[in-house]
Design a protein around this motif. Structure first.
Motif, short mmCIF file in Angstrom:
data_model
loop_
_atom_site.label_atom_id
_atom_site.label_comp_id
_atom_site.label_asym_id
_atom_site.label_seq_id
_atom_site.Cartn_x
_atom_site.Cartn_y
_atom_site.Cartn_z
N TRP A 165 30.63 40.12 14.12
CA TRP A 165 29.93 39.98 15.44
C TRP A 165 29.58 38.97 16.18
O TRP A 165 28.17 39.29 15.28
N LEU A 166 29.85 38.06 16.94
CA LEU A 166 29.29 37.12 17.07
C LEU A 166 28.04 37.30 17.84
O LEU A 166 29.02 36.67 19.07
N ALA A 167 26.81 36.57 18.14
CA ALA A 167 25.94 36.43 19.58
C ALA A 167 25.66 34.99 19.73
O ALA A 167 24.85 34.57 18.61
N ALA A 168 26.05 34.30 20.32
CA ALA A 168 26.22 32.99 20.56
C ALA A 168 25.90 32.13 20.88
O ALA A 168 24.98 32.92 23.22
N SER A 169 24.79 31.00 21.40
CA SER A 169 23.44 30.59 22.28
C SER A 169 23.08 31.19 23.04
O SER A 169 22.47 30.92 24.03
N THR A 170 22.61 31.98 22.24
CA THR A 170 21.29 33.30 22.84
C THR A 170 19.40 32.59 22.99
O THR A 170 19.57 31.50 22.51
N HIS A 171 19.48 33.17 24.13
CA HIS A 171 18.15 32.84 24.44
C HIS A 171 16.79 34.53 23.70
O HIS A 171 17.46 34.72 23.16
N ALA A 172 16.04 33.46 23.76
CA ALA A 172 14.81 34.70 23.46
C ALA A 172 15.12 35.80 23.48
O ALA A 172 14.69 36.65 22.73
N TYR B 222 33.33 30.69 16.11
CA TYR B 222 33.97 30.96 16.79
C TYR B 222 35.60 31.24 16.08
O TYR B 222 36.32 31.51 16.15
N ALA B 223 35.97 30.78 15.40
CA ALA B 223 37.02 30.24 14.55
C ALA B 223 37.44 31.41 13.26
O ALA B 223 38.39 31.54 13.12
N ILE B 224 36.35 31.44 13.27
CA ILE B 224 36.29 33.36 12.00
C ILE B 224 36.04 34.51 12.51
O ILE B 224 35.13 34.90 11.47
N VAL B 225 35.45 34.45 13.61
CA VAL B 225 35.51 36.10 13.70
C VAL B 225 35.83 36.68 15.45
O VAL B 225 36.35 35.37 15.91
N PRO B 226 36.28 37.15 15.41
CA PRO B 226 36.92 38.28 16.25
C PRO B 226 36.54 38.48 17.50
O PRO B 226 36.95 38.81 18.68
N ILE B 227 35.35 38.85 17.59
CA ILE B 227 34.46 39.05 18.71
C ILE B 227 32.91 37.90 19.23
O ILE B 227 32.48 37.72 18.71
N ALA B 228 33.19 37.53 20.33
CA ALA B 228 31.98 36.60 20.47
C ALA B 228 31.47 37.04 21.79
O ALA B 228 32.05 37.05 23.07
N PHE B 229 30.03 37.66 21.98
CA PHE B 229 29.28 36.89 23.36
C PHE B 229 28.67 36.21 22.98
O PHE B 229 27.88 35.76 22.58
#
Length: 449
Positions: free
Chosen positions: A255-262, A336-343
């Protein structure tokens, strides 16, 4: 007669508001010049940036017609690209100028814009810098993205007879309240009265624009360009490097955690630990909103015993890697193109305001985001209306439970990924055509007379 008197009073109030604004801007102009001299010592690229910010061009203006697009930062700039590409194809003789206000946006747009588009930094909103910019580029039309209301830039453009438009027009409650406060309201009313086309993203924003002074006749609902941009990005060919990374994800639960803040990264560490109790072969990918924080995040993770691979160091994902850290600007869509889940982060805690969720959905990800998403809440509701299971809003505990479900239920995972793509396809349908036809009717006809 009474109406005429009221108009005169409005004009006087607008002139006073503009004089006040100009006085404040002029008082800080010496600080801008000091900043320029300071940045000269820091590196040539920053010096060139600030020369452009003061209105000094770094390119000659080509002869002929020129259309100017302006976007303050990365997201707004990327949203303009589908219209820019359509303009290039529909009117190849017209020169396109794109301006932005941040170094990050300039860096990303430099990679993504067609080479024939001229990219510059926008002038700071002082009379001298704006006049210098407008005299050099002499655009036939100016198209602003989302929420760019700079009084000097807009009013001096209008004085020169340049037709003005705002696409994907936003007006947050905070901005509305700020512009509504005296003495700013006469100034914003004067600005908005100069626009020939305003394309808001919602009824709520349309009402705010009209209350502040936009004519109802210039308000047109055309759709959200972020959908079209996201769909276009999802169809791009994958690079060899990303294909190699995708191969390293085989047999991993990712899973991908995208555009995260501290503050969210602290939560992601807790979530990874909790998921690791029940999900085998777990891999968490973190792509912070500010890639420059990558080193700090890596150290924090390693101190807690995580095996971390770092993208900028070219490190590979092994079977023992716990966290893969994506710390290179402009690569989020590739992941995004290679993972199934994005937060999609910037959304988990109060005080945050969300980020664009359309890119993840267009790539076929299950899209999770928090409840603190600011103006992106409109996009969440819109996508859920188009496809009910396309976006899920969660708190920290909900994120753990939802991730656990999808990472262990392949059938449910596949179903939800289709739902997200369906919403983007519906949102993107016809939006660029509608925007271009409106620009032709309300802007270019005036510009090309």
């Amino acid at each position: 007669m009474a109406g005429s008197g009221g108009d005169e009073e409005d004009d006087v109030a607008a002139r006073r508001a503009r004089a006040l604004y100009t006085g404040v801007v002029m008082s800080i102009t010496p600080l801008l010049h000091l900043s320029l001299q300071f940045r000269r010592l820091q590196g040539h690229s920053q010096y060139c940036m600030w020369l452009e910010r003061l209105g000094y061009p770094s390119r000659k203006r080509p002869s002929g017609l020129l259309i100017w697009f302006h976007a303050v930062s990365v997201g707004e700039g990327i949203s303009a690209i589908p219209v820019i590409l359509h303009c290039r194809d529909a009117r190849p003789s017209i020169t396109i100028l794109m301006t932005t206000s941040t170094a990050a946006a300039h860096s990303v747009l430099e990679q993504r814009l067609p080479p024939e588009v001229i990219l510059q930094f926008a002038p700071v909103d002082t009379p001298t810098a704006v006049e210098r910019f407008l005299l050099h580029w002499a655009p036939q039309a100016a198209i602003f993205m989302e929420s760019e209301l700079w009084p000097t830039l807009i009013l001096q453009s209008a004085v020169k007879g340049i037709p003005l438009a705002i696409l994907n027009a936003r007006m947050s409650l905070k901005s509305f309240e700020r512009w509504s406060a005296s003495p700013m309201k006469p100034l914003v009313a004067s600005m908005l009265s100069r626009f020939s086309l305003i394309a808001p993203l919602s009824n709520k924003e349309a009402v705010r624009y009209q209350i502040l002074g936009a004519a109802p006749s210039v308000i047109h609902f055309l759709g959200n360009l972020k959908y079209a941009c996201a769909l276009g990005d999802s169809k791009k060919e994958r690079s060899v490097g990303m294909t190699d990374i995708e191969a390293q994800l085989v047999d991993r639960k990712v899973w991908l955690a995208a555009s995260t803040h501290a503050e969210e990264e602290e939560a992601i560490i807790r979530i990874h630990k909790e998921l690791n109790k029940s999900v085998s072969h777990l891999l968490t990918i973190i792509a912070p909103r500010q890639p420059s924080r990558g080193q700090h995040i890596m150290i924090k993770l390693q101190r807690q015993g995580f095996n971390v691979a770092v993208r900028s160091d070219g490190q590979r994902i092994s079977g023992s890697t716990d966290v893969y850290l994506v710390d290179i600007l402009g690569e989020l869509n590739h992941f995004y193109a290679i993972v199934p889940i994005a937060f999609v982060g910037g959304s988990l805690f109060q005080g945050l305001a969300g980020h664009n969720i359309a890119e993840a959905a267009a790539a076929g990800c299950i899209v999770l985001t928090g409840h603190h998403v600011g103006h992106f809440q409109e996009m969440v509701w819109e996508m859920q209306k188009m496809s009910p299971f396309s976006v899920i809003q969660v708190n920290e505990d909900g994120l753990v439970n939802t991730l656990r479900k999808f990472l262990t239920d392949e059938a449910c995972l596949a179903e939800r990924r289709v739902a997200a793509e369906r919403a983007i396809s519906a949102g993107a349908s016809g939006v660029v055509t509608r925007v271009w036809e409106s620009l032709e009717s309300y802007i270019l006809k005036k510009a090309l007379v």
